[in-house]
Write a protein that holds these residues in place. Structure first.
Motif, PDB file in Angstrom:
ATOM      1  N   GLU A  10      32.662 -80.664 -38.540  1.00  0.00           N
ATOM      2  CA  GLU A  10      31.488 -80.643 -39.414  1.00  0.00           C
ATOM      3  C   GLU A  10      30.183 -80.347 -38.679  1.00  0.00           C
ATOM      4  N   GLU A  11      30.066 -80.762 -37.422  1.00  0.00           N
ATOM      5  CA  GLU A  11      28.835 -80.537 -36.671  1.00  0.00           C
ATOM      6  C   GLU A  11      28.761 -79.096 -36.179  1.00  0.00           C
ATOM      7  N   ALA A  12      27.651 -78.455 -36.447  1.00  0.00           N
ATOM      8  CA  ALA A  12      27.449 -77.059 -36.029  1.00  0.00           C
ATOM      9  C   ALA A  12      27.046 -77.033 -34.554  1.00  0.00           C
ATOM     10  N   SER A  13      28.025 -77.178 -33.681  1.00  0.00           N
ATOM     11  CA  SER A  13      27.754 -77.224 -32.249  1.00  0.00           C
ATOM     12  C   SER A  13      28.374 -76.020 -31.542  1.00  0.00           C
ATOM     13  N   ARG A  14      27.883 -75.734 -30.351  1.00  0.00           N
ATOM     14  CA  ARG A  14      28.436 -74.651 -29.532  1.00  0.00           C
ATOM     15  C   ARG A  14      29.912 -74.912 -29.259  1.00  0.00           C
ATOM     16  N   GLU A  15      30.264 -76.154 -28.987  1.00  0.00           N
ATOM     17  CA  GLU A  15      31.660 -76.527 -28.714  1.00  0.00           C
ATOM     18  C   GLU A  15      32.554 -76.217 -29.914  1.00  0.00           C
ATOM     19  N   ASN A  16      32.098 -76.535 -31.109  1.00  0.00           N
ATOM     20  CA  ASN A  16      32.888 -76.266 -32.310  1.00  0.00           C
ATOM     21  C   ASN A  16      32.993 -74.769 -32.604  1.00  0.00           C
ATOM     22  N   ILE A  17      31.921 -74.032 -32.355  1.00  0.00           N
ATOM     23  CA  ILE A  17      31.972 -72.576 -32.527  1.00  0.00           C
ATOM     24  C   ILE A  17      33.020 -71.994 -31.583  1.00  0.00           C
ATOM     25  N   GLU A  18      33.004 -72.426 -30.323  1.00  0.00           N
ATOM     26  CA  GLU A  18      33.983 -71.931 -29.354  1.00  0.00           C
ATOM     27  C   GLU A  18      35.408 -72.273 -29.783  1.00  0.00           C
ATOM     28  N   TYR A  19      35.607 -73.494 -30.269  1.00  0.00           N
ATOM     29  CA  TYR A  19      36.944 -73.892 -30.726  1.00  0.00           C
ATOM     30  C   TYR A  19      37.412 -72.986 -31.872  1.00  0.00           C
ATOM     31  N   ILE A  20      36.560 -72.802 -32.870  1.00  0.00           N
ATOM     32  CA  ILE A  20      36.926 -72.005 -34.051  1.00  0.00           C
ATOM     33  C   ILE A  20      37.232 -70.558 -33.657  1.00  0.00           C
ATOM     34  N   ILE A  21      36.376 -69.955 -32.848  1.00  0.00           N
ATOM     35  CA  ILE A  21      36.593 -68.557 -32.449  1.00  0.00           C
ATOM     36  C   ILE A  21      37.874 -68.425 -31.633  1.00  0.00           C
ATOM     37  N   GLU A  22      38.105 -69.315 -30.693  1.00  0.00           N
ATOM     38  CA  GLU A  22      39.331 -69.252 -29.887  1.00  0.00           C
ATOM     39  C   GLU A  22      40.570 -69.451 -30.769  1.00  0.00           C
ATOM     40  N   TRP A  23      40.477 -70.344 -31.733  1.00  0.00           N
ATOM     41  CA  TRP A  23      41.598 -70.593 -32.642  1.00  0.00           C
ATOM     42  C   TRP A  23      41.884 -69.338 -33.478  1.00  0.00           C
ATOM     43  N   ILE A  24      40.833 -68.711 -34.000  1.00  0.00           N
ATOM     44  CA  ILE A  24      40.998 -67.499 -34.807  1.00  0.00           C
ATOM     45  C   ILE A  24      41.623 -66.388 -33.961  1.00  0.00           C
ATOM     46  N   LYS A  25      41.152 -66.228 -32.725  1.00  0.00           N
ATOM     47  CA  LYS A  25      41.708 -65.186 -31.858  1.00  0.00           C
ATOM     48  C   LYS A  25      43.208 -65.386 -31.643  1.00  0.00           C
ATOM     49  N   LYS A  26      43.621 -66.625 -31.454  1.00  0.00           N
ATOM     50  CA  LYS A  26      45.056 -66.907 -31.281  1.00  0.00           C
ATOM     51  C   LYS A  26      45.814 -66.665 -32.579  1.00  0.00           C
ATOM     52  N   LYS A  27      45.231 -67.081 -33.677  1.00  0.00           N
ATOM     53  CA  LYS A  27      45.888 -66.967 -34.984  1.00  0.00           C
ATOM     54  C   LYS A  27      46.152 -65.505 -35.354  1.00  0.00           C
ATOM     55  N   VAL A  28      45.212 -64.631 -35.069  1.00  0.00           N
ATOM     56  CA  VAL A  28      45.377 -63.219 -35.443  1.00  0.00           C
ATOM     57  C   VAL A  28      45.899 -62.371 -34.285  1.00  0.00           C
ATOM     58  N   ASN A  29      46.213 -62.999 -33.166  1.00  0.00           N
ATOM     59  CA  ASN A  29      46.753 -62.303 -31.990  1.00  0.00           C
ATOM     60  C   ASN A  29      45.859 -61.157 -31.549  1.00  0.00           C
ATOM     61  N   VAL A  30      44.591 -61.442 -31.346  1.00  0.00           N
ATOM     62  CA  VAL A  30      43.637 -60.434 -30.911  1.00  0.00           C
ATOM     63  C   VAL A  30      43.995 -59.982 -29.505  1.00  0.00           C
ATOM     64  N   VAL A  31      44.159 -58.673 -29.340  1.00  0.00           N
ATOM     65  CA  VAL A  31      44.513 -58.110 -28.032  1.00  0.00           C
ATOM     66  C   VAL A  31      43.268 -58.019 -27.150  1.00  0.00           C
ATOM     67  N   ASN A  32      42.197 -57.489 -27.691  1.00  0.00           N
ATOM     68  CA  ASN A  32      40.956 -57.349 -26.943  1.00  0.00           C
ATOM     69  C   ASN A  32      40.092 -58.582 -27.204  1.00  0.00           C
ATOM     70  N   THR A  33      40.388 -59.662 -26.492  1.00  0.00           N
ATOM     71  CA  THR A  33      39.693 -60.925 -26.749  1.00  0.00           C
ATOM     72  C   THR A  33      38.208 -60.860 -26.423  1.00  0.00           C
ATOM     73  N   ALA A  34      37.805 -59.941 -25.563  1.00  0.00           N
ATOM     74  CA  ALA A  34      36.382 -59.805 -25.240  1.00  0.00           C
ATOM     75  C   ALA A  34      35.586 -59.325 -26.445  1.00  0.00           C
ATOM     76  N   ALA A  35      36.254 -58.680 -27.389  1.00  0.00           N
ATOM     77  CA  ALA A  35      35.581 -58.172 -28.586  1.00  0.00           C
ATOM     78  C   ALA A  35      35.094 -59.312 -29.482  1.00  0.00           C
ATOM     79  N   ILE A  36      35.718 -60.466 -29.349  1.00  0.00           N
ATOM     80  CA  ILE A  36      35.320 -61.626 -30.143  1.00  0.00           C
ATOM     81  C   ILE A  36      34.960 -62.743 -29.169  1.00  0.00           C
ATOM     82  N   ASN A  37      33.710 -62.760 -28.772  1.00  0.00           N
ATOM     83  CA  ASN A  37      33.225 -63.725 -27.804  1.00  0.00           C
ATOM     84  C   ASN A  37      32.496 -64.856 -28.526  1.00  0.00           C
TER      85      ASN A  37
END
Length: 80
Positions: A10-37
């Motif tokens: 619920e808290e809009a923190s840098r840590e939570n943003i990083e968690y969500i983005i990393e989770w999404i990258k794994k979920k969609v199997n992003v090959v070029n992970t640098a594209a979603i930083n």
């Protein structure tokens, strides 16, 4: 891949943003992970990012069209 419950993010923190983005990258199997930083996302878009995360948690598989839409939305949320 279930991820953390919304209540834990619920808290809009840098840590939570990083968690969500990393989770999404794994979920969609992003090959070029640098594209979603995680550093490319700001707390201004946090609510939209959290909504996308919640939507993705509810599905196990995505069509190519859905993946394209997800990545397009992430692109729109990135800081310019």
């Amino acid at each position: 891949m279930t991820g953390k419950p919304r209540e834990a993010l619920e808290e809009a923190s840098r840590e939570n943003i990083e968690y969500i983005i990393e989770w999404i990258k794994k979920k969609v199997n992003v090959v070029n992970t640098a594209a979603i930083n995680p550093k490319s996302f700001d707390t201004d878009q946090y609510e939209d990012l959290l909504d996308l995360y919640e939507l993705m948690r509810k599905k196990n598989h995505f069509t190519m069209s859905e993946l394209d839409s997800i990545l397009t939305e992430l692109g729109k949320m990135r800081k310019r």
